[in-house]
Write an enzyme that holds these catalytic residues in place. Structure first.
Site, mmCIF file in Angstrom:
data_model
loop_
_atom_site.group_PDB
_atom_site.id
_atom_site.type_symbol
_atom_site.label_atom_id
_atom_site.label_comp_id
_atom_site.label_asym_id
_atom_site.label_seq_id
_atom_site.Cartn_x
_atom_site.Cartn_y
_atom_site.Cartn_z
ATOM 1 N N GLU A 125 6.317 -3.640 19.566
ATOM 2 C CA GLU A 125 5.308 -4.041 20.636
ATOM 3 C C GLU A 125 4.557 -5.247 20.283
ATOM 4 O O GLU A 125 4.320 -6.011 21.190
ATOM 5 C CB GLU A 125 4.480 -2.854 21.183
ATOM 6 C CG GLU A 125 4.254 -2.996 22.576
ATOM 7 C CD GLU A 125 3.554 -1.657 23.233
ATOM 8 O OE1 GLU A 125 4.252 -0.672 23.279
ATOM 9 O OE2 GLU A 125 2.475 -1.622 23.410
ATOM 10 N N HIS A 153 23.038 11.732 5.627
ATOM 11 C CA HIS A 153 24.445 12.121 6.082
ATOM 12 C C HIS A 153 24.575 11.962 7.355
ATOM 13 O O HIS A 153 25.275 12.660 8.044
ATOM 14 C CB HIS A 153 24.186 13.920 5.826
ATOM 15 C CG HIS A 153 24.118 14.155 4.489
ATOM 16 N ND1 HIS A 153 25.212 14.355 3.687
ATOM 17 C CD2 HIS A 153 23.070 14.221 3.544
ATOM 18 C CE1 HIS A 153 24.730 14.631 2.314
ATOM 19 N NE2 HIS A 153 23.353 14.560 2.407
ATOM 20 N N LYS A 197 4.630 -0.985 33.667
ATOM 21 C CA LYS A 197 3.730 -0.323 34.272
ATOM 22 C C LYS A 197 3.646 -0.485 35.817
ATOM 23 O O LYS A 197 3.399 0.206 36.594
ATOM 24 C CB LYS A 197 2.265 -0.570 33.561
ATOM 25 C CG LYS A 197 2.460 0.137 32.293
ATOM 26 C CD LYS A 197 0.598 -0.018 31.609
ATOM 27 C CE LYS A 197 0.631 0.507 30.317
ATOM 28 N NZ LYS A 197 -0.613 0.469 29.714
HETATM 29 O O1 PA5 Z 1 -0.470 -0.269 22.033
HETATM 30 C C1 PA5 Z 1 -0.552 -0.526 23.322
HETATM 31 O O2 PA5 Z 1 -1.391 -1.235 23.575
HETATM 32 C C2 PA5 Z 1 0.205 0.458 24.226
HETATM 33 O O3 PA5 Z 1 1.273 1.089 23.569
HETATM 34 C C3 PA5 Z 1 -0.694 1.255 24.955
HETATM 35 O O4 PA5 Z 1 -1.266 2.306 23.943
HETATM 36 C C4 PA5 Z 1 -0.129 2.164 25.931
HETATM 37 O O5 PA5 Z 1 0.740 1.338 26.806
HETATM 38 C C5 PA5 Z 1 -0.995 3.018 26.523
HETATM 39 O O6 PA5 Z 1 -2.217 2.270 27.046
HETATM 40 P P1 PA5 Z 1 -3.601 2.876 27.628
HETATM 41 O O7 PA5 Z 1 -3.877 3.396 25.995
HETATM 42 O O8 PA5 Z 1 -4.099 2.135 28.217
HETATM 43 O O9 PA5 Z 1 -3.202 4.252 28.511
#
Ligand code: PA5
Length: 469
Positions: free
Chosen positions: A291, A320, A434
């Site tokens: 990410e 395996h 989202k």
């Molecule tokens: O690392 C990140 O920023 C994302 O993976 C968020 O943690 C995830 O989308 C969840 O978002 P939030 O904590 O705002 O609910």
């Protein structure tokens, strides 16, 4: 405490010319390293990268400890409702540091609450969990930095409804919220309803938040020593700012993985945990790395469509399943082993006095010794096949080492942002999904997106259905 990074088999003298990195490739990164380090240092000084100092935030640690020591005896279960960066860190800490059958231990043999984190909106997952826990003995922790992620909001609504029906006026006692200190729906809700809450520093992104209450609260509630976790993380701060690339473990980790992709054409990065405790850490790292680095635009705004593809594996199980592909398949992968010298348990393999070759060599050995021999053997097979690989090895898996490892990986991600030339702290691709979910679920204000999605679905028609009778 020590972590060792052995990157011998990343170099071409171990894996062959064209398969491994060399000095001149590494030297070529010095300028970007210096610049990234200076930017990170400036961010730290200006207070816009609070992540670096989280291990030293005694006030936050103390608040979590106080809350946990009061509430641990009151609840049998701790259920975390969150997703992505708000779930994977807590899952990794639980998996790495608690008993591997924590939830199955008798109550008097567990140091803290049972831990559950259904990080999905799969109705079977959530529904089946609710069948097995008694809400009156459960503390629900809703975790969302933005305070409005669809999946977490949906789970929150299900749980608040359940608590209100089951506990009446006392529903608030079984709820704690972790979110932004000022913004978002969850912050407004907790203020309006006087629900207990913790804050996430606005400067700390979801996937970098394990040392905020996001990770610390579930850890403390399940019996993990969060002081030691933070101490281990804090011990890595200085090394991660070392001035020379080759003295800096975070930058070296980032540089070697980056070069594998950019100079050796190996975009797939397999994190191969040789310990079931380290497997959820590999899962957490997969999200952190993907990410943070998978981006369309460079820092200057040019289209670059860059980023590695992290994959997780666990040894010996995946020997395996995947190792045939890894050793003989396409030369598009680099391997990062995670291992430990000592395991918490020792399970000797009994000498039953059998003399058959199949069993004799195992007798008198120990399962951890076998697993570590398998790790070395797999690394050797990869090296012989010209597949670059390296290992991060711990003395043992305890809160200090895990704190150190996770901090190192977060710092490596920031350096990798410099090498890949992307902003590692945003996630515009996730935000797009989202917003599309809001549109599909009919949230007001997203009508135009809904129209566009419907238009693209209207292109359908290429569908195959097979009857199963
Ligand atoms: O690392 C990140 O920023 C994302 O993976 C968020 O943690 C995830 O989308 C969840 O978002 P939030 O904590 O705002 O609910």
């Amino acid at each position: 405490m020590s972590l060792t990074i052995d990157y011998t088999a990343m170099f071409e003298d171990a894996v062959g010319r064209g398969n491994g990195v060399n000095r001149s490739m590494l030297n070529g990164l010095n300028e970007t390293f210096n610049q990234t380090r200076a930017e990170l240092q400036a961010g730290l000084t200006a207070g816009i990268l609070p992540f670096w100092d989280l291990p030293f935030d005694d006030k936050s640690i103390e608040r979590v400890e106080t809350f946990a020591s009061k509430n641990r005896p009151r609840f049998r279960n701790f259920v975390l409702l969150g997703i992505g960066g708000s779930a994977l860190g807590p899952i990794a800490l639980h998996g790495a540091l608690n008993h591997l059958q924590h939830n199955l231990l008798p109550d008097d043999r567990r140091d803290g609450c049972r831990f559950f984190c259904p990080d999905n909106v799969d109705p079977d997952l959530v529904g089946d969990l609710l069948d097995t826990i008694d809400p009156s003995e459960t503390l629900f922790n809703v975790v969302s930095k933005s305070g409005g992620t669809g999946e977490t909001t949906a789970q929150f609504l299900v749980i608040v409804d359940l608590l209100q029906r089951r506990l009446g006026d006392r529903w608030r006692d079984n709820l704690v919220i972790t979110t932004d200190p000022e913004r978002g729906f969850l912050r407004e809700f907790s203020a309006r309803e006087a629900v207990q809450s913790f804050s996430i520093d606005p400067g700390v992104g979801g996937r970098f938040s394990i040392l905020t209450p996001v990770g610390l609260l579930p850890a403390a509630m399940t019996g993990i020593d969060i002081r030691m976790l933070c101490r281990g993380a804090g011990a890595l701060k200085r090394p991660c700012f070392a001035e020379r690339l080759e003295d800096n473990p975070a930058a070296m980790l980032a540089a070697l993985l980056y070069l594998s992709q950019q100079s050796l054409n190996r975009p797939i990065q397999v994190v191969f945990a040789y310990s079931n405790r380290l497997y959820p850490v590999a899962d957490w790292f997969r999200q952190l790395w993907a990410e943070s680095l998978g981006k369309r635009y460079s820092k200057r705004g040019d289209e670059i469509f860059t980023g590695p593809t992290p994959v997780k594996a666990v040894g010996a199980t995946d020997q395996h399943s995947q190792v045939q592909l890894y050793v003989e398949g396409p030369a598009d992968k680099v391997f990062l082993f995670l291992g430990t010298r000592e395991f918490r348990r020792s399970v000797p393999i009994p000498g039953l006095g059998m003399s058959e070759d199949t069993v004799e060599y195992l007798q008198g050995a120990e399962l951890g010794e076998l697993l570590n021999a398998e790790r070395r053997a797999t690394a050797y097979a990869l090296t012989r096949a010209g597949r670059p690989n390296m290992i991060i090895e711990h003395d043992r898996i305890d809160p200090m080492h895990i704190g150190g490892l996770m901090y190192l990986m977060e710092a490596a991600t920031l350096y990798a942002g410099g090498f890949y030339d992307v902003n590692p702290l945003d996630q515009p691709g996730v935000e797009a999904g989202k917003l599309a979910t809001y549109a599909l679920m009919g949230r007001p204000g997203y009508e135009r997106e809904r129209e566009e999605i419907d238009k693209s679905s209207a292109l359908g028609g290429k569908v195959m259905t097979v009857d199963i009778r």
